[in-house]
Design a protein around this motif. Structure first.
Motif, PDB file in Angstrom:
ATOM      1  N   GLU A 208       1.248  -3.501  14.672  1.00 16.37           N
ATOM      2  CA  GLU A 208       0.585  -4.848  15.108  1.00 16.37           C
ATOM      3  C   GLU A 208       0.300  -5.084  16.522  1.00 16.37           C
ATOM      4  OE1 GLU A 208       3.566  -7.592  13.773  1.00 16.37           O
ATOM      5  OE2 GLU A 208       2.947  -7.210  11.488  1.00 16.37           O
ATOM      6  N   LYS A 209       0.809  -4.239  17.384  1.00 19.32           N
ATOM      7  CA  LYS A 209       0.580  -4.385  18.800  1.00 19.32           C
ATOM      8  C   LYS A 209      -0.514  -3.299  19.115  1.00 19.32           C
ATOM      9  CE  LYS A 209       4.987  -6.517  19.975  1.00 19.32           C
ATOM     10  NZ  LYS A 209       6.273  -6.347  20.678  1.00 19.32           N
ATOM     11  N   ILE A 210      -0.536  -2.137  18.497  1.00 24.94           N
ATOM     12  CA  ILE A 210      -1.374  -1.241  18.999  1.00 24.94           C
ATOM     13  C   ILE A 210      -2.515  -0.602  18.170  1.00 24.94           C
ATOM     14  CG2 ILE A 210       0.602  -0.008  20.342  1.00 24.94           C
ATOM     15  CD1 ILE A 210       0.458   2.277  18.093  1.00 24.94           C
ATOM     16  N   GLU A 211      -2.388  -1.155  17.011  1.00 20.65           N
ATOM     17  CA  GLU A 211      -3.682  -0.892  16.041  1.00 20.65           C
ATOM     18  C   GLU A 211      -4.807  -1.835  15.949  1.00 20.65           C
ATOM     19  OE1 GLU A 211      -4.016   1.908  14.453  1.00 20.65           O
ATOM     20  OE2 GLU A 211      -1.886   2.822  14.019  1.00 20.65           O
ATOM     21  N   ASN A 212      -5.978  -1.601  15.789  1.00 20.48           N
ATOM     22  CA  ASN A 212      -7.066  -2.533  15.675  1.00 20.48           C
ATOM     23  C   ASN A 212      -7.027  -3.181  14.559  1.00 20.48           C
ATOM     24  OD1 ASN A 212      -8.347  -1.894  18.306  1.00 20.48           O
ATOM     25  ND2 ASN A 212      -9.270  -0.142  17.491  1.00 20.48           N
ATOM     26  N   ASP A 213      -6.685  -2.333  13.308  1.00 14.42           N
ATOM     27  CA  ASP A 213      -6.504  -2.932  12.148  1.00 14.42           C
ATOM     28  C   ASP A 213      -5.055  -2.436  11.475  1.00 14.42           C
ATOM     29  OD1 ASP A 213      -6.528  -4.012   9.503  1.00 14.42           O
ATOM     30  OD2 ASP A 213      -8.281  -2.592   9.119  1.00 14.42           O
ATOM     31  N   PRO A 214      -4.031  -3.144  11.608  1.00 15.45           N
ATOM     32  CA  PRO A 214      -2.634  -2.615  11.097  1.00 15.45           C
ATOM     33  C   PRO A 214      -2.859  -2.116   9.913  1.00 15.45           C
ATOM     34  CG  PRO A 214      -2.387  -4.699  12.458  1.00 15.45           C
ATOM     35  CD  PRO A 214      -3.964  -4.353  12.441  1.00 15.45           C
ATOM     36  N   ARG A 215      -3.670  -2.707   9.113  1.00 15.28           N
ATOM     37  CA  ARG A 215      -3.483  -2.260   7.409  1.00 15.28           C
ATOM     38  C   ARG A 215      -4.163  -0.915   7.239  1.00 15.28           C
ATOM     39  NH1 ARG A 215      -4.819  -7.888   4.389  1.00 15.28           N
ATOM     40  NH2 ARG A 215      -2.955  -9.288   4.923  1.00 15.28           N
ATOM     41  N   ASN A 216      -4.909  -0.826   8.097  1.00  8.85           N
ATOM     42  CA  ASN A 216      -5.922   0.612   8.017  1.00  8.85           C
ATOM     43  C   ASN A 216      -5.327   1.314   9.475  1.00  8.85           C
ATOM     44  OD1 ASN A 216      -7.539   2.817   7.299  1.00  8.85           O
ATOM     45  ND2 ASN A 216      -9.140   1.644   8.194  1.00  8.85           N
ATOM     46  N   PRO A 217      -4.406   1.835   9.620  1.00  5.59           N
ATOM     47  CA  PRO A 217      -3.897   2.426  10.990  1.00  5.59           C
ATOM     48  C   PRO A 217      -4.664   3.567  11.209  1.00  5.59           C
ATOM     49  CG  PRO A 217      -2.233   2.586   9.592  1.00  5.59           C
ATOM     50  CD  PRO A 217      -3.113   1.879   8.774  1.00  5.59           C
ATOM     51  N   SER A 218      -5.070   3.744  12.730  1.00  9.35           N
ATOM     52  CA  SER A 218      -5.745   5.008  13.281  1.00  9.35           C
ATOM     53  C   SER A 218      -4.752   5.885  14.125  1.00  9.35           C
ATOM     54  CB  SER A 218      -7.051   4.452  13.857  1.00  9.35           C
ATOM     55  OG  SER A 218      -6.912   3.762  15.123  1.00  9.35           O
ATOM     56  N   TYR A 219      -3.672   5.010  14.555  1.00  5.01           N
ATOM     57  CA  TYR A 219      -2.932   5.808  15.344  1.00  5.01           C
ATOM     58  C   TYR A 219      -1.617   6.295  14.758  1.00  5.01           C
ATOM     59  CZ  TYR A 219      -5.356   3.442  19.211  1.00  5.01           C
ATOM     60  OH  TYR A 219      -6.082   3.054  19.776  1.00  5.01           O
ATOM     61  N   ILE A 220      -0.803   5.439  14.239  1.00  2.93           N
ATOM     62  CA  ILE A 220       0.473   6.002  13.248  1.00  2.93           C
ATOM     63  C   ILE A 220       0.156   6.049  11.931  1.00  2.93           C
ATOM     64  CG2 ILE A 220       2.888   5.452  12.820  1.00  2.93           C
ATOM     65  CD1 ILE A 220       3.093   4.072  15.523  1.00  2.93           C
ATOM     66  N   LYS A 221      -0.185   6.969  11.438  1.00  2.05           N
ATOM     67  CA  LYS A 221      -0.368   7.001   9.891  1.00  2.05           C
ATOM     68  C   LYS A 221       0.717   7.732   8.987  1.00  2.05           C
ATOM     69  CE  LYS A 221      -5.355   8.721  10.975  1.00  2.05           C
ATOM     70  NZ  LYS A 221      -5.824   7.656  10.086  1.00  2.05           N
ATOM     71  N   THR A 222       0.892   7.152   7.892  1.00  2.00           N
ATOM     72  CA  THR A 222       1.657   7.413   7.132  1.00  2.00           C
ATOM     73  C   THR A 222       1.485   8.694   6.168  1.00  2.00           C
ATOM     74  OG1 THR A 222       2.240   4.893   6.772  1.00  2.00           O
ATOM     75  CG2 THR A 222       3.141   6.541   4.910  1.00  2.00           C
ATOM     76  N   VAL A 223       2.640   9.537   6.062  1.00  4.94           N
ATOM     77  CA  VAL A 223       2.374  10.951   5.224  1.00  4.94           C
ATOM     78  C   VAL A 223       3.282  10.617   4.360  1.00  4.94           C
ATOM     79  CG1 VAL A 223       2.571  13.419   5.278  1.00  4.94           C
ATOM     80  CG2 VAL A 223       2.060  12.126   7.270  1.00  4.94           C
ATOM     81  N   TRP A 224       2.755  10.051   3.143  1.00  5.73           N
ATOM     82  CA  TRP A 224       3.677   9.658   1.688  1.00  5.73           C
ATOM     83  C   TRP A 224       4.524  10.627   1.357  1.00  5.73           C
ATOM     84  CZ3 TRP A 224       3.300   4.960   1.244  1.00  5.73           C
ATOM     85  CH2 TRP A 224       2.046   4.224   1.389  1.00  5.73           C
ATOM     86  N   GLY A 225       5.743  10.406   1.399  1.00  8.35           N
ATOM     87  CA  GLY A 225       6.901  11.114   0.951  1.00  8.35           C
ATOM     88  C   GLY A 225       7.479  12.146   1.937  1.00  8.35           C
ATOM     89  N   ARG A 226       7.020  12.137   3.164  1.00  6.92           N
ATOM     90  CA  ARG A 226       7.336  12.694   4.411  1.00  6.92           C
ATOM     91  C   ARG A 226       7.523  12.133   5.541  1.00  6.92           C
ATOM     92  NH1 ARG A 226       3.449  17.461   5.245  1.00  6.92           N
ATOM     93  NH2 ARG A 226       5.159  18.107   6.742  1.00  6.92           N
ATOM     94  N   GLY A 227       6.990  10.910   5.901  1.00  9.17           N
ATOM     95  CA  GLY A 227       7.251  10.243   7.184  1.00  9.17           C
ATOM     96  C   GLY A 227       5.914   9.613   7.777  1.00  9.17           C
ATOM     97  N   TYR A 228       5.868  10.029   9.153  1.00  8.85           N
ATOM     98  CA  TYR A 228       4.687   9.402   9.950  1.00  8.85           C
ATOM     99  C   TYR A 228       4.161  10.362  10.771  1.00  8.85           C
ATOM    100  CZ  TYR A 228       6.303   4.708   8.088  1.00  8.85           C
ATOM    101  OH  TYR A 228       6.654   3.642   7.459  1.00  8.85           O
ATOM    102  N   ARG A 229       2.927  10.193  11.173  1.00  5.37           N
ATOM    103  CA  ARG A 229       2.351  11.207  12.237  1.00  5.37           C
ATOM    104  C   ARG A 229       1.503  10.466  12.989  1.00  5.37           C
ATOM    105  NH1 ARG A 229      -2.354  13.294  11.788  1.00  5.37           N
ATOM    106  NH2 ARG A 229      -2.656  12.885   9.629  1.00  5.37           N
ATOM    107  N   LEU A 230       1.626  10.725  14.337  1.00  8.43           N
ATOM    108  CA  LEU A 230       0.653  10.155  15.388  1.00  8.43           C
ATOM    109  C   LEU A 230      -0.695  11.189  15.350  1.00  8.43           C
ATOM    110  CD1 LEU A 230       0.199   8.170  17.672  1.00  8.43           C
ATOM    111  CD2 LEU A 230       1.069   9.866  19.209  1.00  8.43           C
TER     112      LEU A 230
END
Length: 230
Positions: A208-230
């Motif tokens: 919510e603080k770093i993304e332009n659109d938190p619902r469609n993140p361009s920084y912290i992406k979800t990798v389903w079943g594994r975690g997150y990736r920058l």
């Protein structure tokens, strides 16, 4: 150089402003004065200020509120002055971004020494020095691990300690998929156990603080079943 160093003294007591000014002027600093928080903020918009000496108790916008507003966009050192003696009052100023504080009445010579020390510290270990090995960039994010500061473009991003810890862990491990357990153990420094919701809530707030659109993140992406990736 001192001729390039401008100090803003903010206090509603003219005698205190002038007293501090006399000593700092003798050291070769350029001085600006403000009698309240709103005047100080306007001065900072118009002038390149190297350091702020800020009174805690002022009518209107007090020192704590003024410090909060300054820290939204600026990283110059702030020396807080206060007539209060309670530790909680003093710590409040430090918590919102002041670098040091002095109780009134004070010795003007000590103020001068504190000013020199703060300026030297910021010059030697400045938040955005390129040679700082703790400085990381990703897209338009700049994260300084040492000073715990984050910029998006040229705007400061105010993060909680846990949010900053998560972002720091991501930016140190760019492009790697990080599991919830890895994130928790790195940031909380505890063994991960039933921590999914805790980590996810903090990542949501960080987005919510770093993304332009938190619902469609361009920084912290979800990798389903594994975690997150920058």
């Amino acid at each position: 150089m001192k001729e390039e160093t401008t100090i803003l003294i903010v206090d509603d007591d003219e005698e205190i402003r002038n007293l501090i000014g006399i000593y700092l002027k003798n050291e070769g600093y350029t001085l600006r004065y403000a009698c309240n928080g709103n005047e100080a903020l306007e001065m900072i918009k118009e002038t390149a200020i190297s350091l702020v000496i800020l009174d805690l108790m002022m009518p209107g916008l007090d020192g704590v509120s003024t410090c909060v507003e300054i820290r939204k966009q600026h990283y110059m050192p702030i020396l807080m002055l206060t007539a209060k003696t309670g530790d909680l009052d003093l710590m409040q100023g430090i918590t919102v971004g002041a670098d040091d504080y002095m109780r009134k009445p004070f010795n003007p010579l000590e103020v001068t020494l504190r000013v020199k020390s703060l300026l030297r510290r910021y010059r030697d270990y400045g938040a955005l020095k390129e040679k700082n090995s703790n400085l990381f960039r990703y897209k338009d994010l700049t994260v300084d691990i040492a000073s715990r500061q984050c910029l998006k473009g040229d705007q400061a991003v105010r993060l909680t300690p846990k949010e900053f810890g998560i972002l720091s862990f991501f930016i140190r491990n760019q492009h790697q998929v990080l599991s919830l357990e890895q994130i928790y153990e790195a940031v909380w420094q505890e063994e991960a156990f039933e921590i999914e919701n805790v980590v996810m809530v903090h990542i949501t707030k960080l987005r919510e603080k770093i993304e332009n659109d938190p619902r469609n993140p361009s920084y912290i992406k979800t990798v389903w079943g594994r975690g997150y990736r920058l």
